[in-house]
Design a protein around this motif. Structure first.
Motif, PDB file in Angstrom:
ATOM      1  N   SER A   2       0.816  -1.211   0.000  1.00 57.02           N
ATOM      2  CA  SER A   2       0.000   0.000   0.000  1.00 57.02           C
ATOM      3  C   SER A   2       0.849   1.259   0.000  1.00 57.02           C
ATOM      4  N   LYS A   3       1.886   1.278   0.868  1.00 54.66           N
ATOM      5  CA  LYS A   3       2.754   2.455   0.916  1.00 54.66           C
ATOM      6  C   LYS A   3       3.501   2.629  -0.397  1.00 54.66           C
ATOM      7  N   GLU A   4       3.951   1.527  -0.990  1.00 50.82           N
ATOM      8  CA  GLU A   4       4.667   1.604  -2.264  1.00 50.82           C
ATOM      9  C   GLU A   4       3.742   2.113  -3.370  1.00 50.82           C
ATOM     10  N   LEU A   5       2.485   1.678  -3.331  1.00 58.25           N
ATOM     11  CA  LEU A   5       1.526   2.116  -4.337  1.00 58.25           C
ATOM     12  C   LEU A   5       1.254   3.608  -4.231  1.00 58.25           C
ATOM     13  N   ILE A   6       1.107   4.100  -3.021  1.00 60.62           N
ATOM     14  CA  ILE A   6       0.876   5.539  -2.817  1.00 60.62           C
ATOM     15  C   ILE A   6       2.071   6.347  -3.321  1.00 60.62           C
ATOM     16  N   ALA A   7       3.273   5.867  -3.020  1.00 64.99           N
ATOM     17  CA  ALA A   7       4.483   6.556  -3.485  1.00 64.99           C
ATOM     18  C   ALA A   7       4.558   6.552  -5.009  1.00 64.99           C
ATOM     19  N   ALA A   8       4.180   5.404  -5.601  1.00 65.64           N
ATOM     20  CA  ALA A   8       4.206   5.302  -7.072  1.00 65.64           C
ATOM     21  C   ALA A   8       3.193   6.261  -7.698  1.00 65.64           C
ATOM     22  N   LYS A  24      -6.509   5.598  -9.079  1.00 65.33           N
ATOM     23  CA  LYS A  24      -7.398   5.008  -8.076  1.00 65.33           C
ATOM     24  C   LYS A  24      -8.574   4.297  -8.746  1.00 65.33           C
ATOM     25  N   GLU A  25      -9.172   4.944  -9.731  1.00 57.77           N
ATOM     26  CA  GLU A  25     -10.302   4.341 -10.442  1.00 57.77           C
ATOM     27  C   GLU A  25      -9.881   3.057 -11.153  1.00 57.77           C
ATOM     28  N   ALA A  26      -8.698   3.105 -11.793  1.00 64.15           N
ATOM     29  CA  ALA A  26      -8.193   1.920 -12.486  1.00 64.15           C
ATOM     30  C   ALA A  26      -7.913   0.794 -11.497  1.00 64.15           C
ATOM     31  N   LEU A  27      -7.344   1.148 -10.359  1.00 63.49           N
ATOM     32  CA  LEU A  27      -7.003   0.147  -9.353  1.00 63.49           C
ATOM     33  C   LEU A  27      -8.258  -0.509  -8.779  1.00 63.49           C
ATOM     34  N   GLU A  28      -9.244   0.271  -8.459  1.00 64.69           N
ATOM     35  CA  GLU A  28     -10.472  -0.279  -7.888  1.00 64.69           C
ATOM     36  C   GLU A  28     -11.181  -1.205  -8.875  1.00 64.69           C
ATOM     37  N   SER A  29     -11.199  -0.816 -10.161  1.00 67.21           N
ATOM     38  CA  SER A  29     -11.812  -1.679 -11.180  1.00 67.21           C
ATOM     39  C   SER A  29     -11.056  -2.993 -11.301  1.00 67.21           C
ATOM     40  N   ALA A  30      -9.726  -2.899 -11.245  1.00 67.86           N
ATOM     41  CA  ALA A  30      -8.903  -4.100 -11.364  1.00 67.86           C
ATOM     42  C   ALA A  30      -9.085  -5.011 -10.157  1.00 67.86           C
ATOM     43  N   LEU A  31      -9.216  -4.434  -8.991  1.00 73.43           N
ATOM     44  CA  LEU A  31      -9.363  -5.247  -7.779  1.00 73.43           C
ATOM     45  C   LEU A  31     -10.713  -5.961  -7.730  1.00 73.43           C
ATOM     46  N   ILE A  32     -11.731  -5.350  -8.292  1.00 69.27           N
ATOM     47  CA  ILE A  32     -13.034  -6.025  -8.373  1.00 69.27           C
ATOM     48  C   ILE A  32     -12.914  -7.283  -9.220  1.00 69.27           C
ATOM     49  N   ASN A  44     -22.389  -8.699  -6.272  1.00 74.41           N
ATOM     50  CA  ASN A  44     -22.079  -7.318  -6.602  1.00 74.41           C
ATOM     51  C   ASN A  44     -21.142  -6.763  -5.529  1.00 74.41           C
ATOM     52  N   VAL A  45     -19.900  -6.474  -5.921  1.00 76.00           N
ATOM     53  CA  VAL A  45     -18.919  -6.028  -4.938  1.00 76.00           C
ATOM     54  C   VAL A  45     -18.393  -4.648  -5.297  1.00 76.00           C
ATOM     55  N   GLU A  46     -17.829  -4.008  -4.297  1.00 69.79           N
ATOM     56  CA  GLU A  46     -17.252  -2.676  -4.457  1.00 69.79           C
ATOM     57  C   GLU A  46     -15.942  -2.660  -3.688  1.00 69.79           C
ATOM     58  N   VAL A  47     -14.899  -2.177  -4.335  1.00 73.71           N
ATOM     59  CA  VAL A  47     -13.580  -2.090  -3.702  1.00 73.71           C
ATOM     60  C   VAL A  47     -13.275  -0.631  -3.439  1.00 73.71           C
ATOM     61  N   VAL A  48     -12.837  -0.336  -2.235  1.00 76.13           N
ATOM     62  CA  VAL A  48     -12.503   1.036  -1.846  1.00 76.13           C
ATOM     63  C   VAL A  48     -11.025   1.083  -1.486  1.00 76.13           C
ATOM     64  N   PHE A  49     -10.316   1.991  -2.157  1.00 77.53           N
ATOM     65  CA  PHE A  49      -8.893   2.177  -1.877  1.00 77.53           C
ATOM     66  C   PHE A  49      -8.713   3.546  -1.238  1.00 77.53           C
ATOM     67  N   ASP A  50      -8.161   3.548  -0.055  1.00 83.97           N
ATOM     68  CA  ASP A  50      -7.906   4.792   0.667  1.00 83.97           C
ATOM     69  C   ASP A  50      -6.543   5.325   0.241  1.00 83.97           C
ATOM     70  N   ASN A  52      -4.957   7.812   1.157  1.00 82.44           N
ATOM     71  CA  ASN A  52      -4.158   8.398   2.242  1.00 82.44           C
ATOM     72  C   ASN A  52      -3.419   7.328   3.052  1.00 82.44           C
ATOM     73  N   THR A  53      -4.123   6.235   3.369  1.00 87.57           N
ATOM     74  CA  THR A  53      -3.511   5.170   4.180  1.00 87.57           C
ATOM     75  C   THR A  53      -3.040   3.989   3.350  1.00 87.57           C
ATOM     76  N   GLY A  54      -3.585   3.882   2.131  1.00 89.28           N
ATOM     77  CA  GLY A  54      -3.237   2.748   1.288  1.00 89.28           C
ATOM     78  C   GLY A  54      -4.044   1.501   1.615  1.00 89.28           C
ATOM     79  N   GLU A  55      -5.010   1.614   2.500  1.00 87.20           N
ATOM     80  CA  GLU A  55      -5.806   0.461   2.910  1.00 87.20           C
ATOM     81  C   GLU A  55      -6.833   0.100   1.827  1.00 87.20           C
ATOM     82  N   ILE A  56      -7.002  -1.213   1.598  1.00 87.63           N
ATOM     83  CA  ILE A  56      -7.927  -1.706   0.586  1.00 87.63           C
ATOM     84  C   ILE A  56      -9.005  -2.536   1.266  1.00 87.63           C
ATOM     85  N   LYS A  57     -10.273  -2.228   0.976  1.00 83.64           N
ATOM     86  CA  LYS A  57     -11.372  -2.992   1.549  1.00 83.64           C
ATOM     87  C   LYS A  57     -12.346  -3.392   0.441  1.00 83.64           C
ATOM     88  N   VAL A  58     -12.914  -4.614   0.593  1.00 88.79           N
ATOM     89  CA  VAL A  58     -13.875  -5.140  -0.373  1.00 88.79           C
ATOM     90  C   VAL A  58     -15.229  -5.211   0.312  1.00 88.79           C
TER      91      VAL A  58
END
Length: 428
Positions: A2-8, A24-32, A44-50, A52-58
């Motif tokens: 998560s930290k590496e992704l935010i830095a990238a 962020k939009e691309a990442l959330e679509s890919a994670l779904i 029907n799922v939704e992925v949320v990427f924060d 600021n913290t890099g936390e990912i929740k489904v």
């Protein structure tokens, strides 16, 4: 991860101008897609990427319904009210279903999709940037040259200059800085493609705009350009201010302005002429440096004959017809150049043709008249023979006989021959 992704994401924004929202939009679509693929889930799922913290929740998203028929997509109103008594039918409820090892799986599965979206976003940014420069001049460096094309580095993209857009005989060396005209910017499957030119007529127009402030400001206007790149060009200009000489303005003090353009084009000859709303004056100016005695128009065919002194015929035509060709392109008229003496002969031939046509018409009229007289006589003789009229009656019939003066000559001849055959049979 998560930290590496935010830095990238921050690096991509700084270096390539890609906004974090796009990633962020691309990442959330890919994670779904990754979640459904790896956990065999059809819900029907939704992925949320924060970001600021890099936390990912489904989250599993279910709709509140009266009766639950599909537990993967729906939840009954009764069950929903147990969670919160404010829920109503049609509401959406999110349930977190983030797997413990989802971060590792998501990273492996979504990497390709995310990179693809990033590439697409980067291409869109480049396209949006360079479409702004279409029909403008840019300065780039020569990247490479092959048998057909020259490739010019414009900074964020490598533009192509096809052989048809190159000035004949012009050569380049690697890393040489060069001005080019952006002909078009296209979107392709491989990304934006920029086509540039140094042979285009509008490249010359833009060079004049750069060197002559009055053109850029609209005081002096370029009406038309006729160009044979690398050899010679004719430019018709006009001034919107009667106090400003358009030709002198473009030439500049001691020719400095036009010379700068000529140097950029490796010595291409430049004729700057004054445009005039009178086509006769405009064509005379366009034939520069030749002197024009007269211009005779054929408006129906949008063409004209330009008469020049005998000793200036070759000058008017130019090397391999170039001067005449460029003048025709500049004015929009088809131009036929004749020397003074050849035009006099041409007029004499035309007069002779007119005279011949008049004589021919007179001859035809005489033939028809003679034939008509003969036909009248033959008709009278025939009627006399058939009706056994006396000579006086025959003469009266001849006077009364009529013939249509516009009757076709061939028909007259045919009728005369027919009557002659009848008379011959009766004699026999």
């Amino acid at each position: 991860m998560s930290k590496e992704l935010i830095a990238a994401m921050r690096i991509l924004e700084e270096e390539k101008g890609i906004k974090p929202d796009v990633i962020k939009e691309a990442l959330e679509s890919a994670l779904i897609l990754a979640y459904k693929k790896n956990y065999d889930q059809a819900q029907n799922v939704e992925v949320v990427f924060d970001e600021n913290t890099g936390e990912i929740k489904v989250y599993s998203v279910k709709e509140v319904v009266e009766i639950n028929y599909d537990s993967t997509l729906e939840i009954s109103l009764e069950e929903a009210l147990k969670i919160n008594r404010a829920y109503e039918i049609g509401d959406k409820i999110k349930f977190e279903v983030t797997p413990k090892d989802f971060g590792r799986i998501a990273t492996q599965t979504a990497k390709h999709v995310v990179m693809q979206r990033i590439r697409e976003a980067e291409r869109d940014i480049i396209y949006d940037e360079y479409i702004e420069y279409q029909d403008e001049i840019l300065t780039g460096t020569i990247e490479r040259v092959d048998a057909r094309n020259v490739y010019v580095n414009l900074g964020k993209i490598e533009a192509i200059m096809p052989a048809s857009e190159q000035i004949p005989g012009e050569s380049f060396v690697m890393d040489e800085r060069v001005k080019v005209y952006v002909v078009k910017v296209d979107k392709t499957s491989k990304g934006p493609q920029v086509v540039v030119s140094r042979a285009h007529s509008d490249f010359l127009r833009r060079l004049f705009e750069q060197e002559v402030p009055e053109i850029y400001d609209g005081i002096v206007e370029i009406i038309s350009i006729a160009r044979e790149a690398g050899d010679r060009s004719k430019v018709a200009v006009n001034s919107r201010d009667s106090n400003i000489d358009p030709v002198g303005t473009c030439v500049g003090p001691r020719g400095t302005r036009v010379q700068s353009i000529v140097n950029e084009l490796n010595g291409e000859n430049m004729d700057i002429i004054h445009w005039d709303e009178d086509p006769v004056v405009f064509i005379k100016n366009a034939m520069n440096p030749a002197e024009v005695i007269n211009v005779i128009f054929d408006e129906e065919n949008h063409s004209c004959i330009v008469v020049v002194p005998d000793y200036q015929l070759s000058l008017a035509i130019g090397k391999k017809g170039q001067n005449a060709r460029l003048a025709a392109r500049l004015t929009g008229y088809k131009i036929d150049i004749k020397s003074e003496s050849s035009y006099a002969e041409y007029l004499a031939e035309m007069d002779q043709m007119d005279s011949t046509e008049e004589d021919l018409v007179e001859d035809i009229d005489a033939i028809i008249e003679d034939t008509a007289d003969e036909l009248i006589e033959l008709r009278a003789e025939q009627d006399y023979a058939e009706q056994n009229l006396d000579p006086e009656g025959a003469e009266a019939m001849m006077d009364e006989a009529s013939i249509d003066p516009e009757q076709d000559y061939a028909e007259l001849v045919e009728e005369v021959e027919y009557i002659a055959e009848v008379n011959e049979e009766e004699e026999l």
